[in-house]
Motif scaffolding. Structure first.
Motif, PDB file in Angstrom:
ATOM      1  N   SER A 106      -4.542  11.828  -2.799  1.00  0.00           N
ATOM      2  CA  SER A 106      -3.318  11.084  -3.112  1.00  0.00           C
ATOM      3  C   SER A 106      -3.446   9.630  -2.681  1.00  0.00           C
ATOM      4  N   ILE A 107      -4.027   9.394  -1.516  1.00  0.00           N
ATOM      5  CA  ILE A 107      -4.208   8.018  -1.035  1.00  0.00           C
ATOM      6  C   ILE A 107      -5.166   7.268  -1.949  1.00  0.00           C
ATOM      7  N   ILE A 108      -6.271   7.916  -2.343  1.00  0.00           N
ATOM      8  CA  ILE A 108      -7.234   7.265  -3.238  1.00  0.00           C
ATOM      9  C   ILE A 108      -6.579   6.946  -4.578  1.00  0.00           C
ATOM     10  N   ALA A 109      -5.763   7.872  -5.098  1.00  0.00           N
ATOM     11  CA  ALA A 109      -5.069   7.616  -6.364  1.00  0.00           C
ATOM     12  C   ALA A 109      -4.105   6.445  -6.228  1.00  0.00           C
ATOM     13  N   GLY A 110      -3.381   6.381  -5.114  1.00  0.00           N
ATOM     14  CA  GLY A 110      -2.474   5.260  -4.900  1.00  0.00           C
ATOM     15  C   GLY A 110      -3.206   3.935  -4.831  1.00  0.00           C
ATOM     16  N   MET A 111      -4.368   3.915  -4.157  1.00  0.00           N
ATOM     17  CA  MET A 111      -5.173   2.693  -4.104  1.00  0.00           C
ATOM     18  C   MET A 111      -5.649   2.282  -5.488  1.00  0.00           C
ATOM     19  N   ALA A 157      -4.161   2.769  -8.194  1.00  0.00           N
ATOM     20  CA  ALA A 157      -3.014   2.252  -8.933  1.00  0.00           C
ATOM     21  C   ALA A 157      -2.545   0.899  -8.416  1.00  0.00           C
ATOM     22  N   GLY A 158      -3.142   0.426  -7.310  1.00  0.00           N
ATOM     23  CA  GLY A 158      -2.796  -0.900  -6.806  1.00  0.00           C
ATOM     24  C   GLY A 158      -2.131  -0.923  -5.456  1.00  0.00           C
ATOM     25  N   ALA A 159      -1.997   0.206  -4.763  1.00  0.00           N
ATOM     26  CA  ALA A 159      -1.344   0.222  -3.457  1.00  0.00           C
ATOM     27  C   ALA A 159      -2.227  -0.473  -2.425  1.00  0.00           C
ATOM     28  N   ASP A 160      -1.626  -1.354  -1.623  1.00  0.00           N
ATOM     29  CA  ASP A 160      -2.358  -2.007  -0.539  1.00  0.00           C
ATOM     30  C   ASP A 160      -1.681  -1.793   0.806  1.00  0.00           C
ATOM     31  N   ASP A 189      -8.443  -8.259  -2.545  1.00  0.00           N
ATOM     32  CA  ASP A 189      -7.441  -8.358  -3.598  1.00  0.00           C
ATOM     33  C   ASP A 189      -6.826  -6.996  -3.910  1.00  0.00           C
ATOM     34  N   GLY A 190      -7.231  -5.963  -3.156  1.00  0.00           N
ATOM     35  CA  GLY A 190      -6.715  -4.625  -3.386  1.00  0.00           C
ATOM     36  C   GLY A 190      -6.342  -3.950  -2.084  1.00  0.00           C
ATOM     37  N   PRO A 191      -6.944  -2.799  -1.778  1.00  0.00           N
ATOM     38  CA  PRO A 191      -6.516  -2.031  -0.604  1.00  0.00           C
ATOM     39  C   PRO A 191      -6.726  -2.739   0.727  1.00  0.00           C
TER      40      PRO A 191
END
Length: 460
Positions: A65-70, A72-75, A371-373
């Protein structure tokens, strides 16, 4: 494009349960599963002593779930709730709230992060077997090592301390945490992360470099590289006896910048001016009138024994690149600035210099992650931030592998933000005609060809 005035104040309602805002997560997570991500997490990541009751229950779906959120742009931890909207729960199982994922991350200790590092390395090996993410790795590959200082603010971050960093060419002290990472690339592929480790901000750049390079070399060999065809590159922070000895013990070649000590300066002084030859760098410009290169970069080499007074003694090529000092205006008495590096790369002198200078390619990975996680170190717990850093590396490798499956050269080397925008963050409506789930995506979507190529490569 003009705005519409046909809507009323109550004309927008968040009530559609079949809309998906990140349809690209479907082929991306399927690719992760085909590379054995869940099996690796089940096998290696284990919790036996939880600080919060049930805080570390079901680690595999929480980590995915954390990898999927990352992807999708989650930081940050709060941003991980993007995977719960609309029809995401109908598409995926084990979707957790961001608060639950935050509690879970705070259960990580140093031992758990080492377990997660094993998953990172083995998942990368599986991705290289499933995709062309490291195409031609058997012919030649490069491992580059570097560190950076990620600034943090406040006094609640464990491990945060003042370390040296450069801003606008000036060295300053800044409070933060320091990731150390090693990347793998080939001459035709973009770099992926083979190993990463979070350290305190005050940690020296070379702290842990020997062991992390050994892990990266073993990963590259497992992915199909030949040790003799591996070239390990780095700047002067890693040009020390311990690091070079670790590389030599692994059977790989090395190319490291050396600090200009008295013995190095003596070796540079022993090189005659006639030995220096111009270097034709890629993209170099020639004078239209004379045909000469508009560059004063020159290289020469000499045999040099480094670390002679220690058990790390090594004799190799000392290649010196020199350029005119920008502050020198007198053409009769030029002042040169010298940049030496030690290598056993068998390429000709000028080619070895060009190859060595390309170690800066790992900076593209840092810019992608910042620029991301890696925009934030999201937790006050050091273990949580260390786990976040490794999960971001897994996500980076997964995005890079997905880009290669589009068979479009642009996406094989694109920035992480581009891959997220073009391949992941695509809206879709979930329907079930004849009980078969189908995603309906926007008509005239400008990247439909690349997205469908990824979809077919994963599901065919």
């Amino acid at each position: 494009m003009q705005g519409s005035h046909a809507f009323r104040a109550d004309g927008a309602v968040f009530d559609e349960g079949n809309l998906v805002s990140h349809a690209g997560l479907v082929p991306l997570l399927e690719l992760a599963e085909q590379a054995g991500l869940s099996q690796l997490l089940d096998q290696h990541v284990r919790f036996v002593d939880e600080r919060v009751r049930s805080g570390a229950a079901n680690p595999t779906p929480k980590l995915t779930s954390i990898i999927a959120g990352m992807a999708a742009g989650a930081d940050s931890i709060d941003d991980l709730d993007v995977i719960r909207a609309g029809g995401m729960r109908q598409l995926f199982g084990g979707v957790y709230a961001s608060t639950t994922l935050g509690i879970f991350l705070r259960e990580f200790t140093h031992g758990h992060t080492r377990q997660l590092s094993t998953v990172l390395r083995r998942h990368l090996v599986a991705l290289t077997q499933r995709t062309p993410v490291l195409h031609d790795i058997a012919e030649q590959a490069f491992i580059d090592i570097d560190s950076l200082l990620r600034p943090v603010y406040g006094h609640a971050k464990q491990g945060a301390s003042f370390g040296h960093t450069k801003i606008a060419g000036k060295t300053i002290l800044r409070r933060g945490l320091s990731p150390l990472a090693a990347t793998i690339c080939t001459r035709t592929t973009a770099p992926v992360i083979a190993a990463v480790r979070l350290r305190a901000g005050r940690a020296a750049s070379a702290k842990g470099a020997a062991s992390i390079l050994t892990e990266a070399i073993n990963t590259a060999v497992a992915a199909g590289a030949q040790p003799g065809n591996l070239l390990i590159r780095g700047d002067s922070a890693y040009g020390n006896g311990k690091v070079i000895t670790a590389v030599r013990n692994a059977g790989a070649r090395f190319s490291f910048t050396l600090t200009k000590t008295s013995t190095v300066n003596a070796a540079i002084a022993a090189i005659d001016d006639e030995q220096y030859t111009p270097v034709h760098y890629p993209g170099a410009v020639t004078d239209p009138d004379t045909g000469a290169l508009i560059s004063d970069a020159q290289v020469a080499e000499i045999t040099f024994t480094a670390f002679a007074d220690s058990h790390h003694r090594v004799t190799a090529r000392l290649i010196v690149r020199r350029v005119l000092d920008a502050n020198t205006q007198d053409p009769l008495f030029p002042v040169w600035r010298h940049h030496p590096f030690l290598t056993n790369n068998p390429e000709p002198t000028a080619d070895a210099d060009i190859t060595h200078r390309r170690h800066a390619i790992c900076e593209t990975v840092w810019s992608d992650l910042i620029d991301g996680p890696w925009a934030h170190q999201p937790s006050g717990q050091f273990g949580a931030n260390a786990a976040w850093t490794i999960l971001a590396a897994i996500c980076h490798n997964l995005l890079r592998a997905a880009g290669t499956l589009t068979r479009i050269p642009r996406y094989a080397t694109a920035r992480g933000a581009t891959l997220r925008t073009h391949l992941i963050n695509i809206p879709a409506r979930l329907a079930r005609p004849q009980r078969r789930p189908t995603l309906h995506l926007p008509t005239l979507w400008p990247r439909a060809h690349a997205w469908l190529a990824l979809w077919k490569a994963v599901f065919t």
